[in-house]
Write a protein that holds these residues in place. Structure first.
Motif, mmCIF file in Angstrom:
data_model
loop_
_atom_site.group_PDB
_atom_site.id
_atom_site.type_symbol
_atom_site.label_atom_id
_atom_site.label_comp_id
_atom_site.label_asym_id
_atom_site.label_seq_id
_atom_site.Cartn_x
_atom_site.Cartn_y
_atom_site.Cartn_z
ATOM 1 N N UNK B 224 30.038 20.409 -9.284
ATOM 2 C CA UNK B 224 30.765 19.627 -8.277
ATOM 3 C C UNK B 224 30.021 19.679 -6.939
ATOM 4 N N UNK B 225 29.607 20.880 -6.543
ATOM 5 C CA UNK B 225 28.908 21.010 -5.269
ATOM 6 C C UNK B 225 27.575 20.274 -5.317
ATOM 7 N N UNK B 226 26.823 20.468 -6.393
ATOM 8 C CA UNK B 226 25.486 19.893 -6.498
ATOM 9 C C UNK B 226 25.536 18.365 -6.434
ATOM 10 N N UNK B 227 26.455 17.805 -7.221
ATOM 11 C CA UNK B 227 26.516 16.353 -7.339
ATOM 12 C C UNK B 227 26.946 15.697 -6.027
ATOM 13 N N UNK B 228 27.854 16.348 -5.315
ATOM 14 C CA UNK B 228 28.392 15.721 -4.103
ATOM 15 C C UNK B 228 27.687 16.145 -2.827
ATOM 16 N N UNK B 229 26.677 17.017 -2.945
ATOM 17 C CA UNK B 229 26.014 17.496 -1.735
ATOM 18 C C UNK B 229 25.397 16.364 -0.897
ATOM 19 N N UNK B 230 24.819 15.330 -1.522
ATOM 20 C CA UNK B 230 24.320 14.232 -0.688
ATOM 21 C C UNK B 230 25.404 13.639 0.218
ATOM 22 N N UNK B 231 26.644 13.596 -0.255
ATOM 23 C CA UNK B 231 27.733 13.122 0.603
ATOM 24 C C UNK B 231 28.002 14.099 1.740
ATOM 25 N N UNK B 232 27.890 15.385 1.438
ATOM 26 C CA UNK B 232 28.131 16.413 2.450
ATOM 27 C C UNK B 232 27.158 16.246 3.617
ATOM 28 N N UNK B 233 25.884 16.050 3.276
ATOM 29 C CA UNK B 233 24.862 15.953 4.322
ATOM 30 C C UNK B 233 24.846 14.609 5.037
ATOM 31 N N UNK B 234 25.528 13.604 4.460
ATOM 32 C CA UNK B 234 25.491 12.290 5.101
ATOM 33 C C UNK B 234 26.841 11.862 5.652
ATOM 34 N N UNK B 235 27.890 12.670 5.420
ATOM 35 C CA UNK B 235 29.247 12.183 5.686
ATOM 36 C C UNK B 235 29.482 11.794 7.135
ATOM 37 N N UNK B 236 28.998 12.609 8.090
ATOM 38 C CA UNK B 236 29.277 12.276 9.487
ATOM 39 C C UNK B 236 28.053 11.698 10.187
ATOM 40 N N UNK B 237 27.046 11.323 9.404
ATOM 41 C CA UNK B 237 25.838 10.746 9.989
ATOM 42 C C UNK B 237 26.093 9.373 10.598
ATOM 43 N N UNK B 238 25.070 8.877 11.313
ATOM 44 C CA UNK B 238 25.191 7.531 11.858
ATOM 45 C C UNK B 238 25.112 6.513 10.738
ATOM 46 N N UNK B 239 25.887 5.440 10.869
ATOM 47 C CA UNK B 239 25.816 4.384 9.866
ATOM 48 C C UNK B 239 24.406 3.801 9.811
ATOM 49 N N UNK B 240 24.100 3.228 8.654
ATOM 50 C CA UNK B 240 22.820 2.542 8.513
ATOM 51 C C UNK B 240 21.768 3.396 7.841
ATOM 52 N N UNK B 241 20.534 3.295 8.334
ATOM 53 C CA UNK B 241 19.430 3.982 7.669
ATOM 54 C C UNK B 241 19.597 5.497 7.648
ATOM 55 N N UNK B 242 20.251 6.066 8.663
ATOM 56 C CA UNK B 242 20.391 7.518 8.736
ATOM 57 C C UNK B 242 21.114 8.079 7.526
ATOM 58 N N UNK B 243 22.285 7.546 7.244
ATOM 59 C CA UNK B 243 23.049 8.036 6.092
ATOM 60 C C UNK B 243 22.289 7.815 4.786
#
Lengths: 480, 480, 480
Positions: B224-243
């Motif tokens: 669960x952690x491994x699969x969703x980690x990309x969401x963890x690192x991008x969740x509060x990022x700026x919209x667009x290319x950053x996320x």
């Protein structure tokens, strides 16, 4: 030898990946810091129009299917749960790196600077490619070493990229990958299983079954796959009505195959009892069979028909075909991937061909002219594909077979197949066996003591043989 | 005493939360019924442009990680699965309420009406804050009472909000929270574990290990952690290319750390066998280490390099550092959070500093001027942070230590650590022990009867001691 | 008889579904190949404005809740895990097909061509409808045959569609379905449980409990439900602030009910120990109770208050009401759905009525005029509903009762309730029982041999009875 081999192969391949990524792989314009300039050039008004937001939820679902769905489905053996979920993890993580490269070279090599631009769609495609290799893993589950698995994955991903290039250039449509992923993965796995045939596999028969809780773990995997299959079939589809329709069709097809599986399972099994193996696998056949035609206007009831047919085929496959193939064709298919992936995949290709042939422009609106042509290609390809499986056995796969049969890969002995102890530290089991032994031998030791008192010597032999039998039974029990 | 304390603390804190929420917390404009007016004022044309639709899928993934990922990862002990998943549930549910308040006061207090406006981003941030406390829980797993955990969480969340305020005001960039979440959580947990050092923990050694199925449960958590980690690192990022970029980088880094973990694990463990502890933990290090630099244009191959390094560091940590720390530094780290969170978090901070330093404006487009400055601050902060851990031990955390060591919290005895029976109703075990006893003692009773018949009295003592040994072994077995 | 009945019923119903789908069901314009034309007609500029992208992530979450959340929650019994997760799978897959038809006929029958147009919202609504039937399944878990379950589902879905039509036409607002789904499902299930009352259920008392690992499986189900409940309550809400607010309210309400459940559980249980049954169920009550009012501007602290109240009600229900109902009202509620769904559902309806009454137009902006009227209807409906449950018992449900009690459905004997062996192939257990028998009887056989030697005949009877007792205990143990 085994240790340092795993270790060095993992390291060497990872370093090779780093080198190749450094040379070839760059970010997609949508993931690049120049995105703001790109937006201005392409009249995109808002960051939110980045395709990321319309692919990422589907990507997450597919990612969950690969790592959790397949991983947990492979835990069904009573003493190979670590291997099932662990090696699934290893080869997926390796396969997706190699898939990004191979698919990039074949499909999206930028001819201006010879680089591959990766974005959300590349990640989904890499996961798809890995799915093909995991299907192949299913046929060999418990009988191969991690190094063999990695060789298998390397070859499988390479082969997949070539095959995908050929098929998608010929027919353009295979959204959910009935043929590209499932039929390919299925027959690739069966071929390898045929190459690595073990005549004495019955020696580890005691471990080739499930325990109560390992069946529940596998069921979680099944549910992960079942629930997210609509995302699998729609993930790389065209935006708009296509994706929408792919989800509805897959949803209906899957629902129908659940009912059929229960029906056929209760009919076929002993005394009308349901079998967990069928429920864990055949319920998913509807998703496989809907793959190719997922985006086509097949109408909802046809999706149900496809689900019913695939459910019947798949369940009968488990009842009839798997034992037959093991007995007469030297193919030992641990997870029954022929029933879940290969056959429903062929059905899916046929459904795609038939529906495309019947689709007229009136149904498809103004954009559907090319369908008839495509359908013919579909049929052609199906035949080509069925033929290919035989011809390739003598070519590429023969050499692969030679490589895989090299004695240095550390594959398990016939009597240690399906056993985690070979590759994993499993402390609990040792205690179990010790305790079991004590539990049986204590009464015998006591009796022995009594016997030595010369009163009861006559019955000693009988008691001893009985105790040995008990010990074997208990060992059997504690493993399960 | 224990019962009424848990009960009253839960109630009092929940009522305090209600009171504070009534005073301070309001809906965000995007979640408020005045949204239609707000849309007119801000020229928003469609409801669908509400940020909700671009954050909610990420939020769900993070939410799954907190409650299911961490919760199941903590079930790995053979007899502390209830405690692992249950107390994780309790402190997360409490912590997120307190985090909404603390983070609101520090980051988003509306100066016009002194209220906190909560929206999707606040919920994600509250989950992040809770993650820090759950990491700390990992170090103390099985050794603390639920009340101690709640005190820990209250202090942890408060400390986290302050620390986050300081760090994010200094360096602005820590999307995936390598430092803010993981390094903080790790060192906070280790400090508490050091304060609550138990010299006689070996008394519950029999329970400090996994059983076959508890390892599979923990593996589900890992996935669960491994699969969703990309969401963890991008969740509060700026919209667009950053996320977009954050997802690609994290995905690659995680894939690389899986391969490395398998390699190092097979090298380091006994007879080349893989260890589930390594696979469950070190495979995630890539996600932690990519946290700070997730949005930076590090290029795909660098993400792989980060994954490789963190996988090596983390696995070696489990092999070498955890035993060393337990033996020589009085830190008993149940889940090995130092290896999974603290060290890869520091690595992640360093990666952020280095990459920011090397990033030139040509790579970042027109918006990247501030990077060099940031990188210097990064380095400064890293040093500051490493220093702080030592200085804080003598300040805030000392007083926290005093509080946590109060005798009234009902923490388990040394010989009852890692045992669910202390806090949970576990009926099954009682039956097990009873049955085990019967199973061993029945033959003995029979023999006893025989002995009393005066024929065989001599061997009685020997039989009795043997039976007692069997009993202990069986007890051991049934626990596992 | 049993086998062929399951088999033929599944087939006949699936074929009936196909026929009805062929006649009635078509794709929604958004999922139809004419979408491009539809876009031109409705001035839609981009494929991405297809509602699909704003509903699909919520749909996936709801789908996960139905199949994985409910399915795993029902695995808590020690020997009914297959039945819990398997039959949940069967009736959901069947129910959603029937729900698509029934809800289509009642809510969205296109009067021009008498067809039902299905899209993303229909799929979510079908899943909601199935949820009502699964709640009813919870009350009968382990006591009914799969055929009874399918009859129950057929009737339940039909009844649900009628009830939903009445309620939603009267009050318009029940986003999260507190009343429509939970109260309905709860009382429907309790009524069926009352009809199928088994006075001798105590005969299978040994199986009516959990084992250590089955409790962890159920906890995974709980967490799936808990984490995704915000999606459940917001899935079919209006786009924009409404959905946003529904998520925040549900999130807070759920968090509060976790704390309260731990508090009340530790207060009520024996020696202050926590009970897994409470944690698995009552923690979810907050989501149920927030259902009706999820989109209303209740303000964050009120959501916490709702969570606290529902947590208290639900936990006390488990401690007090369930035993009372079983003893005095002839209602055997296996999963305690009265505490988790029926009561919090009624509370949710009341909350909806009260909040709607207090909501003034200033809070709701320009669009909130109809609220006062709605609130009155709310209250009326609540009373109507509570009355209806009684009156319906004598009508529709009486005839349903007669059908369900037909002897040909193959329901399990009183002493075989909660036992997977009745409907599933469970190989492991047979080995267990065999081994257990051997384990106990071996010493006895030995002793028998000794006894026959005429030295020790006197004690034979005593030994034999003791051994039989041991055997029973061990059987008990191995089941758990």
């Amino acid at each position: 030898i085994n240790t340092s081999t795993v270790n060095s192969i993992c390291f060497i391949w990872q370093i090779a990946m780093i080198a190749l990524f450094a040379i070839f792989v760059r970010y997609d314009p949508e993931a690049d810091a120049h995105w703001t300039e790109y937006m201005h050039q392409n009249n995109i008004t808002s960051n939110i129009e980045n395709d990321f937001y319309y692919r990422y939820p589907s990507f997450q679902d597919v990612h969950v299917m690969i790592f959790m769905g397949f991983g947990l489905l492979f835990t069904f053996l009573k003493r190979y749960s670590f291997g099932g979920v662990g090696f699934n993890f290893l080869i997926s993580a390796f396969g997706l790196q190699w898939a990004l490269l191979m698919q990039g070279w074949f499909h999206s090599l930028d001819s201006t600077d010879w680089t591959i631009k990766i974005g959300m769609k590349s990640l989904i495609n890499a996961d798809f490619c890995v799915a093909g290799c995991l299907i192949a893993f299913g046929a060999c589950l418990g009988k191969v070493s991690p190094i063999q698995l990695m060789v298998m994955t390397l070859c499988g991903v390479s082969l997949f990229a070539v095959e995908e290039y050929v098929i998608l250039n010929l027919i353009h449509v295979d959204t959910g990958g009935s043929m590209v992923i499932h039929t390919f993965g299925g027959y690739y796995g069966l071929t390898i299983s045929w190459i690595l045939y073990r005549p004495n596999l019955h020696q580890s028969k005691r471990l080739r079954g499930s325990s109560y809780h390992s069946d529940v773990f596998a069921m979680i995997g099944t549910l992960f796959l079942w629930v997210h299959w609509p995302s699998f079939n729609s993930a790389i589809g065209n935006h708009g009505d296509g994706q929408h329709r792919a989800v509805i069709n897959t949803y209906l097809s899957l629902a129908a195959s659940v009912l059929t599986t229960f029906a056929v399972s209760s009919l076929s099994a002993k005394r009308g009892k349901l079998s967990m193996v069928h429920i864990q696998n055949a319920t998913l056949a509807g998703g496989v069979a809907m793959g190719t035609a997922a985006e086509i206007m097949v109408s909802p009831y046809s999706a149900l028909v496809v689900g019913v047919c695939s459910g019947i085929i798949s369940t009968f496959g488990f009842v009839v075909l798997t034992p037959f193939m093991e007995k007469h064709m030297k193919i030992q298919d641990t997870c029954g991937i022929h029933n879940l992936h290969a056959m429903p995949g062929v059905l899916g290709g046929a459904v795609g061909a038939v529906t495309a042939a019947f689709a007229s422009t009136s149904v498809y609106g103004q954009e559907g002219w090319a369908s008839l042509l495509t359908s013919l290609m579909h049929l052609f390809l199906l035949l080509f594909f069925l033929g290919r499986a035989r011809s390739l056995k003598q070519g590429y796969l023969f050499s692969l077979g030679c490589i895989l049969r090299l004695p240095c890969w550390g594959d398990p002995e016939d009597e240690n197949c399906f056993d985690d102890e070979v590759y994993w530290e499993v402390t609990a089991t040792k205690v179990h066996i010790l305790a079991t032994r004590l539990c049986c031998w204590t009464p015998m030791l006591i009796i022995n003591k009594l016997c030595r008192r010369s009163v009861l010597c006559q019955c000693e032999g009988k008691i001893r043989s009985q105790t040995r039998f008990t010990e074997r039974m208990l060992l059997h029990m504690h493993i399960g």
